[in-house]
Every structure is written in structure tokens, then in C-alpha cells.
Motif scaffolding. Structure first.
Motif, PDB file in Angstrom:
ATOM      1  N   THR A   1       4.676   5.545  -5.287  1.00 12.01           N
ATOM      2  CA  THR A   1       5.011   5.602  -6.452  1.00 12.01           C
ATOM      3  C   THR A   1       3.742   6.182  -7.547  1.00 12.01           C
ATOM      4  OG1 THR A   1       4.149   3.242  -6.966  1.00 12.01           O
ATOM      5  CG2 THR A   1       6.386   3.545  -6.581  1.00 12.01           C
ATOM      6  N   GLY A   2       2.499   5.975  -7.137  1.00  7.34           N
ATOM      7  CA  GLY A   2       1.259   6.470  -7.786  1.00  7.34           C
ATOM      8  C   GLY A   2       1.133   8.027  -7.648  1.00  7.34           C
ATOM      9  N   ASP A   3       1.011   8.434  -6.353  1.00  9.46           N
ATOM     10  CA  ASP A   3       0.862   9.771  -5.874  1.00  9.46           C
ATOM     11  C   ASP A   3       1.517  10.137  -4.389  1.00  9.46           C
ATOM     12  OD1 ASP A   3      -0.432  12.296  -5.699  1.00  9.46           O
ATOM     13  OD2 ASP A   3      -2.284  11.339  -5.905  1.00  9.46           O
TER      14      ASP A   3
ATOM     15  N   ARG B   1      10.915   0.263 -15.224  1.00 17.24           N
ATOM     16  CA  ARG B   1      10.656   0.379 -13.842  1.00 17.24           C
ATOM     17  C   ARG B   1       9.370   0.061 -13.292  1.00 17.24           C
ATOM     18  NH1 ARG B   1      10.395   4.760 -10.053  1.00 17.24           N
ATOM     19  NH2 ARG B   1       9.426   5.974 -11.691  1.00 17.24           N
TER      20      ARG B   1
ATOM     21  N   TRP C   1      -8.896   3.167  -1.880  1.00 17.07           N
ATOM     22  CA  TRP C   1      -8.017   3.760  -3.141  1.00 17.07           C
ATOM     23  C   TRP C   1      -7.941   2.804  -4.247  1.00 17.07           C
ATOM     24  CZ3 TRP C   1      -3.634   7.101  -0.471  1.00 17.07           C
ATOM     25  CH2 TRP C   1      -4.284   8.358  -0.002  1.00 17.07           C
TER      26      TRP C   1
ATOM     27  N   ALA D   1      -5.174   1.357  -7.384  1.00 16.35           N
ATOM     28  CA  ALA D   1      -4.023   1.393  -8.249  1.00 16.35           C
ATOM     29  C   ALA D   1      -3.788   0.453  -9.089  1.00 16.35           C
ATOM     30  CB  ALA D   1      -2.822   1.831  -6.790  1.00 16.35           C
TER      31      ALA D   1
ATOM     32  N   MET E   1      -7.281  -5.854  -0.824  1.00 13.82           N
ATOM     33  CA  MET E   1      -6.492  -6.201   0.264  1.00 13.82           C
ATOM     34  C   MET E   1      -7.435  -6.073   1.360  1.00 13.82           C
ATOM     35  SD  MET E   1      -2.925  -3.771   0.182  1.00 13.82           S
ATOM     36  CE  MET E   1      -1.963  -3.745  -1.094  1.00 13.82           C
TER      37      MET E   1
ATOM     38  N   PHE F   1      -7.166  -0.556  -1.851  1.00 11.93           N
ATOM     39  CA  PHE F   1      -6.593  -0.776  -0.723  1.00 11.93           C
ATOM     40  C   PHE F   1      -7.156   0.258   0.483  1.00 11.93           C
ATOM     41  CE2 PHE F   1      -3.095   2.420  -0.948  1.00 11.93           C
ATOM     42  CZ  PHE F   1      -3.105   2.792  -2.528  1.00 11.93           C
TER      43      PHE F   1
ATOM     44  N   ALA G   1      -5.237   6.056   2.917  1.00 11.21           N
ATOM     45  CA  ALA G   1      -4.184   6.502   3.889  1.00 11.21           C
ATOM     46  C   ALA G   1      -4.674   7.343   4.898  1.00 11.21           C
ATOM     47  CB  ALA G   1      -3.018   7.172   2.976  1.00 11.21           C
TER      48      ALA G   1
ATOM     49  N   TRP H   1       4.130   1.335  -1.048  1.00 11.55           N
ATOM     50  CA  TRP H   1       4.894   1.569  -2.434  1.00 11.55           C
ATOM     51  C   TRP H   1       3.959   2.112  -3.586  1.00 11.55           C
ATOM     52  CZ3 TRP H   1       3.913  -0.865  -6.999  1.00 11.55           C
ATOM     53  CH2 TRP H   1       4.875  -1.068  -8.048  1.00 11.55           C
ATOM     54  N   MET H   2       2.662   1.550  -3.447  1.00  9.51           N
ATOM     55  CA  MET H   2       1.681   1.980  -4.565  1.00  9.51           C
ATOM     56  C   MET H   2       1.370   3.550  -4.299  1.00  9.51           C
ATOM     57  SD  MET H   2      -0.975  -1.271  -5.310  1.00  9.51           S
ATOM     58  CE  MET H   2      -1.640  -1.253  -3.860  1.00  9.51           C
ATOM     59  N   ALA H   3       1.133   3.944  -3.301  1.00 14.00           N
ATOM     60  CA  ALA H   3       0.694   5.418  -2.880  1.00 14.00           C
ATOM     61  C   ALA H   3       1.939   6.238  -3.109  1.00 14.00           C
ATOM     62  CB  ALA H   3       0.360   5.446  -1.198  1.00 14.00           C
TER      63      ALA H   3
ATOM     64  N   ARG I   1       0.548  13.099  -2.679  1.00 12.42           N
ATOM     65  CA  ARG I   1      -0.751  13.111  -1.801  1.00 12.42           C
ATOM     66  C   ARG I   1      -0.337  11.972  -0.408  1.00 12.42           C
ATOM     67  NH1 ARG I   1      -6.685  10.434  -3.087  1.00 12.42           N
ATOM     68  NH2 ARG I   1      -5.587   8.969  -4.177  1.00 12.42           N
ATOM     69  N   LEU I   2       0.504  11.251  -0.698  1.00  8.76           N
ATOM     70  CA  LEU I   2       0.955  10.312   0.709  1.00  8.76           C
ATOM     71  C   LEU I   2       1.663  11.367   1.556  1.00  8.76           C
ATOM     72  CD1 LEU I   2       0.699   7.627   1.521  1.00  8.76           C
ATOM     73  CD2 LEU I   2       3.036   7.412   1.254  1.00  8.76           C
TER      74      LEU I   2
ATOM     75  N   ALA J   1       1.094  -1.274   0.045  1.00  2.00           N
ATOM     76  CA  ALA J   1       0.029   0.141   0.028  1.00  2.00           C
ATOM     77  C   ALA J   1       0.706   1.412  -0.048  1.00  2.00           C
ATOM     78  CB  ALA J   1      -0.730  -0.102   1.196  1.00  2.00           C
TER      79      ALA J   1
ATOM     80  N   GLU K   1       5.827   0.497 -11.042  1.00  4.63           N
ATOM     81  CA  GLU K   1       5.333   1.674 -10.272  1.00  4.63           C
ATOM     82  C   GLU K   1       3.783   1.417 -10.383  1.00  4.63           C
ATOM     83  OE1 GLU K   1       6.460   5.356 -12.364  1.00  4.63           O
ATOM     84  OE2 GLU K   1       4.628   5.060 -13.753  1.00  4.63           O
ATOM     85  N   ALA K   2       3.108   2.054  -9.463  1.00  3.74           N
ATOM     86  CA  ALA K   2       1.462   2.157  -9.687  1.00  3.74           C
ATOM     87  C   ALA K   2       1.091   3.407 -10.316  1.00  3.74           C
ATOM     88  CB  ALA K   2       1.108   1.964  -8.103  1.00  3.74           C
ATOM     89  N   ARG K   3      -0.164   3.188 -10.636  1.00 11.11           N
ATOM     90  CA  ARG K   3      -1.220   4.319 -11.206  1.00 11.11           C
ATOM     91  C   ARG K   3      -2.126   4.606 -10.482  1.00 11.11           C
ATOM     92  NH1 ARG K   3      -2.718   5.711 -17.449  1.00 11.11           N
ATOM     93  NH2 ARG K   3      -4.303   7.202 -16.959  1.00 11.11           N
ATOM     94  N   MET K   4      -2.569   5.645  -9.981  1.00  6.29           N
ATOM     95  CA  MET K   4      -3.664   5.729  -8.731  1.00  6.29           C
ATOM     96  C   MET K   4      -4.647   5.771  -9.907  1.00  6.29           C
ATOM     97  SD  MET K   4      -2.447   5.386  -5.875  1.00  6.29           S
ATOM     98  CE  MET K   4      -3.814   5.736  -4.851  1.00  6.29           C
TER      99      MET K   4
END
Lengths: 204, 77
Positions: free
Chosen positions: A152-154, B48, B37, B39, B1, B70, B73, A148-150, A157-158, A146, B50-53
């Protein structure tokens, strides 16, 4: 004479009390915390282990081979920062790259890899208040994924969502520096292995 | 998750099949409404990971294999 001795004894006792009481109170508090009953309603260790196994599989399928090996062998993942000036407004590292260390269920640590200077701790959680299986806490590897995704994704915001603290509030800076040293050693060992592997293949 | 469980399959389908597309959109919205959220893990052109929201179903690339939901946050202690 007796009066003077008694007064001195009283003063000494008061001073000793002043010095000893905070230590004694802290020990008492720790003792109480150790003996406190922790509510484990619905906690099933077998279920948690199975959940962690599934979470590890999911994490492995999302991150790259190096990140997975890093997590498996060192217990954390490094993610490079992507904001031009740094994670916080007003940061200026002169173009030096910065990175984060992601630990399960611990704050995310921002640092400068070149100097190993610790920047901030970002306290962030992903609670599921519906508590579908009795707990609001994700398995360790899901928590890492979670983050890692937050990140690398945004990332912005995190960072904005997390509670930011100076280094050392929750994770001992000595431990982080030790982990950074372990990471360097680990990367060098991988590089040597790769070079050996590349050098071992010769044209006939 | 999910806490205490890990990965749970919510829905699967082919985005090019109208009925399945609608079901996927419905589940996507339901998850976001529940405070999750979303992703999409992917590999960049440079290799590389990575995740895209995804803030709406339109943010999900058509060739995405999966979307991971998930819990949102929150500032921790």
C-alpha cells in the motif's frame, strides 16, 4: 532361445530401472529430508507464540476492520492494486481492477478479481539478518503487515524487489482459486449480515 | 518488528519538543542505517487504510502517531 530370453530380460530390467529410478530417487530424497535434523538453535515455542500475539495486535491496529476480519477468518488479506496498467510493464487489462492476496510467509499472488485469473506470484521476504532472538523470520502477522505496508505504501518498489514467477510455482493455483471462492462467499455473507442489520432498525 | 519478539518500542517523544525531536530523528536514522524500512500507517480521506513509506524523517507527517520499522524486502524463494 535362452540368449534371446536373457537379452529380453535385460532390456526389460533396464527399461524398468529407467522408469522407476526417478520416482525412487524422489522418495529417497523426501525420506532423507523428513529425517534430517533441523537446526532449532535458540527456538522457543512460547516466545514465538507471544511474538505472534503481539504481531496480531499490531496488524489489527493498522489495517481496517474488513481486512482484519478477512485475515482472522480466512488467513489472508486482499489488497487492491494501484498501478494504472497492472503490476508488470506491458500488462494491459483494459482498466479492469487487479488485486493481491497476502499470505503469511508465502508469495504474494496477483490476480484479476473479475475473472479470477491468476497473474503472478511475487516471492518476497523480510529477513532480519541480525537475528535478534535467534531467528531471521518475522512472526506470521508481522510478515503479513510488512507486505501490506510495502504494497500500500510503495507497490512498484515491492513488485520490483520481489522475484516474480508464474502462478503455481509455490502455491497451488487450485488452492488460490478455492481461497478466492471462499473470499467471495465470505463477502456475500458479510453483505447479507449488513443488510439484515440495516433492515432490522426501523423508525418507531 | 523483530523476529521472535514482534513489536518493540524504540523511542517515543513529542516532535514539538526540540530535545525529543532530535532523539526521534537520531533513532529514525539509526533504523534506516541498520537496513530497515519505515512506514506510517494512516487512514485516507476516503476512509481506506494504507501505509506511507518514509525515506527520511521529513516524510513522516507531523501528526503521525507512530512509525513502524520493518526489515527491508528482499526477493524470496
Amino acid at each position: 532361445m535362452l540368449l534371446a530370453l536373457s537379452a529380453s530380460a535385460v532390456v526389460i530390467l533396464v527399461l524398468l530401472w529407467e522408469v522407476a529410478w526417478p520416482v525412487a530417487a524422489e522418495r529417497l530424497e523426501r525420506w532423507r529430508a523428513r529425517r534430517a535434523l533441523v537446526e532449532l538453535d535458540g527456538y522457543d515455542p512460547g516466545r514465538e507464540r507471544r511474538a505472534e500475539q503481539r504481531a496480531r495486535g499490531l496488524l489489527r491496529s493498522c489495517v481496517n476492520e474488513e481486512e482484519w476480519a478477512m485475515y482472522r477468518e480466512l488467513g489472508f488479506i486482499r489488497v487492491w492494486g494501484g498501478l494504472a496498467a497492472g503490476p508488470e510493464r506491458g500488462d494491459d487489462f483494459g482498466g479492469a481492477p487487479y488485486a493481491y492476496l497476502i499470505y503469511p510467509h508465502k508469495p504474494v499472488i496477483a490476480y484479476l478479481p473479475q475473472t479470477r485469473r491468476l497473474l503472478n506470484e511475487y516471492c518476497v521476504a523480510f529477513p532480519d539478518e541480525t537475528r535478534p532472538y535467534g531467528s531471521a523470520r518475522l512472526p506470521d502477522s508481522d510478515d503479513v503487515l510488512a507486505k501490506w505496508m510495502a504494497l500500500t505504501g510503495d507497490e512498484r518498489r515491492l513488485v520490483a524487489t520481489a522475484n516474480m514467477h508464474l502462478p503455481g510455482r509455490q502455491i497451488d493455483p487450485k488452492q488460490v482459486r478455492r481461497d478466492l471462492w471462499r473470499l467471495t462467499q465470505w463477502e456475500q455473507a458479510r453483505m447479507r449480515e449488513r443488510q439484515r442489520g440495516a433492515g432490522g432498525v426501523h423508525a418507531p | 518488528m523483530k523476529p521472535g519478539h514482534g513489536e518493540v518500542l524504540i523511542a517515543e517523544g513529542d516532535i514539538d519538543v526540540p530535545a525529543e525531536h532530535d532523539a526521534l530523528v537520531e533513532q529514525f536514522r539509526a533504523q534506516l542505517d541498520a537496513g530497515m524500512w519505515a512506514a506510517v500507517p494512516r487512514a485516507t480521506a476516503a476512509g481506506r487504510r494504507e501505509a506511507r513509506m518514509a525515506f527520511s524523517f521529513d516524510d513522516v507527517p507531523r501528526d503521525a502517531e507512530r512509525v513502524i520499522f520493518f526489515p527491508r524486502a528482499a526477493g524470496g524463494r
